[in-house]
Scaffold this active site. Structure first.
Site, PDB file in Angstrom:
ATOM      1  N   SER A  47      38.893  60.226 -73.245  1.00  0.00           N
ATOM      2  CA  SER A  47      39.821  61.299 -72.912  1.00  0.00           C
ATOM      3  C   SER A  47      40.049  62.125 -74.165  1.00  0.00           C
ATOM      4  CB  SER A  47      41.146  60.712 -72.426  1.00  0.00           C
ATOM      5  OG  SER A  47      41.840  60.170 -73.537  1.00  0.00           O
ATOM      6  N   LYS A  48      40.846  63.172 -74.018  1.00  0.00           N
ATOM      7  CA  LYS A  48      41.089  64.082 -75.145  1.00  0.00           C
ATOM      8  C   LYS A  48      41.643  63.346 -76.360  1.00  0.00           C
ATOM      9  CE  LYS A  48      41.072  68.501 -73.013  1.00  0.00           C
ATOM     10  NZ  LYS A  48      41.680  68.659 -71.693  1.00  0.00           N
ATOM     11  N   ARG A  49      42.340  62.253 -76.075  1.00  0.00           N
ATOM     12  CA  ARG A  49      42.891  61.416 -77.141  1.00  0.00           C
ATOM     13  C   ARG A  49      41.814  61.018 -78.164  1.00  0.00           C
ATOM     14  NH1 ARG A  49      43.871  56.247 -76.229  1.00  0.00           N
ATOM     15  NH2 ARG A  49      43.006  56.375 -74.141  1.00  0.00           N
ATOM     16  N   HIS A  50      40.581  60.859 -77.670  1.00  0.00           N
ATOM     17  CA  HIS A  50      39.488  60.406 -78.538  1.00  0.00           C
ATOM     18  C   HIS A  50      38.806  61.560 -79.263  1.00  0.00           C
ATOM     19  CE1 HIS A  50      39.694  57.189 -75.383  1.00  0.00           C
ATOM     20  NE2 HIS A  50      39.752  56.475 -76.480  1.00  0.00           N
ATOM     21  N   GLY A  51      39.267  62.778 -79.018  1.00  0.00           N
ATOM     22  CA  GLY A  51      38.619  63.939 -79.640  1.00  0.00           C
ATOM     23  C   GLY A  51      38.102  64.848 -78.543  1.00  0.00           C
TER      24      GLY A  51
END
Ligand code: GLU
Length: 502
Positions: free
Chosen positions: A265-269
């Site tokens: 997800s966006k959390r990972h970049g």
């Protein structure tokens, strides 16, 4: 209407079916790539179907952006919005679900007529209340069948009076099984789902239903999609059965996860292909990287281009385990493809990523070719050229113990005198002020004369020349680096180094 359409088994037709509610996700791009590769490997067709039934979140801008990203990666569709239909098999379009509502309605009416679906007048509130009741009794929250009992005449009367109804599918009470190309044998026991909605009261279809209608009518032979759709396959198998159609073959791809093993997800970049395109990642690297996240080359190769992939792709080499989206690995692939480029390609492609006012742009093409050809070995991205090149345009001295130790060699004063005299014999710029450079031959002559005439050898020779001419105790290969450094920079450092001599 005969719902048993015979499918030509020999023709492979795959589809990528994105919802245009955002940019192309790397996981979506991977799925699209697999679908594309399988179709091309089999001499079949790759179809792009836009699943835009979520009218509130779907936009034409996202649709265009996703198509542009697919195109950038080299994944071109044979059929899809704005792209012809299959001439041999008649027309399969339109390819946007929002333009196919009449088809879903007609097929739903056929199911109703056959007694396999029914109008449901239960309101949201009633359904919510029933669900809570079932929950409190620890029963499965399946539809309780209230409207299943209504006769079609009664339902039609209520519709004529203006009541709104969804259309629900009557589920079969039996277990289902199918063979998945990734997961092997998959079984769904009886009783997992209750009668489910296929058409909403506004006439818009629900994903599982329109997906089946379209995969069937578009004669899709292989459905490849993310693992999260596996539970949907149960409802879809029921629908194929109701229509009397043989389901396509399925392959449910393993999840893409971040380094913490959680769904990517966006959390990972960054997760959109657009981001990587704008950041000037190489599309060849992106394709190669994405493909091996869940698929492996039969000869266990790492690096392969699209043409080789088309030739070698098969649907029996998918991995069951989640694939980690690892930026370091993507960077490695980018570096590999960057280094495959010829110096000419590099100058053309990388120049825009070197700041306009960088002295790189003032040099002759010959030098630019040599320069990028050398520095490409030390970087992974075009935009890293500028900082890698720093070393040839920077006349500072890197004062540290390493440098001081070299300058303290007893051979340094003699070497210094020799180089001083040699440097005084050469010009820094030509008649119109362009930078001049030493040749590799001149560099070789200096090394040979220092060795033969001054009897300085080994590390005293090489480290000494490096320290005096670059102002550094270590660095890249001197014989390549020095001819790329403007003579004026070499002279300026040489002037400065005097102050550091013991
Ligand atoms: N629109 C669905 C999605 O984006 C398609 C799933 C499928 O391939 O069946 O996930």
């Amino acid at each position: 209407m005969s719902e048993s359409v015979s499918k030509s088994n020999s023709v492979v037709r795959t589809r990528y079916a994105p919802s245009p509610t955002g940019y192309l996700h790397v996981g979506g791009a991977r799925t699209a790539l697999y679908c594309y590769l399988w179709a091309k490997n089999q001499g079949g067709k790759f179809i792009l179907r836009i699943e835009d039934t979520d009218a509130a979140r779907s936009t034409r801008e996202f649709e265009s952006a996703q198509i542009a990203d697919l195109h950038w990666l080299g994944i071109d569709y044979d059929e899809g919005p704005g792209q012809g239909t299959d001439k041999d098999n008649g027309s399969f379009g339109p390819y946007r679900q929002s333009e196919r509502l009449h088809i879903y309605k007609e097929k739903a009416e056929w199911l109703i007529g056959k007694g396999q679906a029914f109008y449901c007048f239960c309101t949201e509130e009633e359904l919510e209340r029933k669900k809570e009741e079932a929950n409190s009794k620890e029963l499965a929250p399946h539809y309780d069948g209230t409207c299943r009992k209504l006769s079609l005449e009664e339902a039609k009367k209520r519709l004529a009076q203006g009541e709104r109804a969804t259309v629900r599918f009557k589920v079969y009470n039996k277990s289902y099984a199918f063979r998945d190309h990734v997961r092997g044998d998959v079984e769904f026991p009886e009783g997992m789902v209750g009668d489910f909605v296929i058409l909403r009261s506004d006439g818009f279809p629900v994903y599982n239903y329109c997906c089946v209608v379209d995969d069937w009518l578009m004669q899709i032979s292989h459905v490849m999609r993310a693992e999260e759709h596996l539970p949907n396959t149960l409802r879809q198998l029921m629908l194929y059965e109701a229509f009397g159609v043989t389901p396509p073959e399925f392959a449910h791809m393993s999840l893409l996860v971040g380094d913490d093993r959680q769904k990517l997800s966006k959390r990972h970049g960054a997760t959109s292909v657009t981001f990587y395109k704008e950041e000037a990642y190489l599309k060849e690297a992106m394709v190669n990287y994405l493909v091996q996240l869940g698929w492996s080359h039969p000869e266990e190769k790492d690096i392969f281009d699209l043409d080789e992939l088309i030739a070698k792709f098969s649907i029996d080499r998918f991995s069951k385990s989640p694939a980690v989206f690892d930026l370091q690995k993507l960077k490695w692939f980018n570096g590999q493809y960057l280094r495959k480029k010829s110096n000419e390609e590099l100058v053309a492609a990388a120049s825009p990523f070197i700041p306009q006012d960088h002295p790189f742009h003032k040099q002759k093409v010959e030098w630019q070719l040599k320069c990028l050809g050398f520095f490409k070995n030390y970087i992974d991205f075009y935009k890293e050229f500028a900082s890698a090149m720093e070393i040839v345009f920077n006349d500072s001295i890197e004062d540290d113990k390493e440098l001081r130790d070299i300058l303290a060699f007893e051979t340094t004063p003699t070497m210094f005198q020799y180089l001083q005299s040699e440097l005084s014999k050469i010009e820094s710029t030509d008649s119109v002020g362009h930078d001049l450079f030493i040749s590799e031959e001149l560099f070789d002559r200096w090394s040979n004369e220092i060795k033969t005439n001054l009897k300085i050898k080994g590390k005293n020779l090489f480290l000494g020349m490096r320290a005096l001419l670059t102002g550094r105790g270590h660095g890249l290969e001197l014989k390549s680096l020095l001819p790329l450094t403007p003579i004026k920079i070499i002279k300026s450092r040489f002037e400065k180094i005097k102050g550091y001599l013991p």
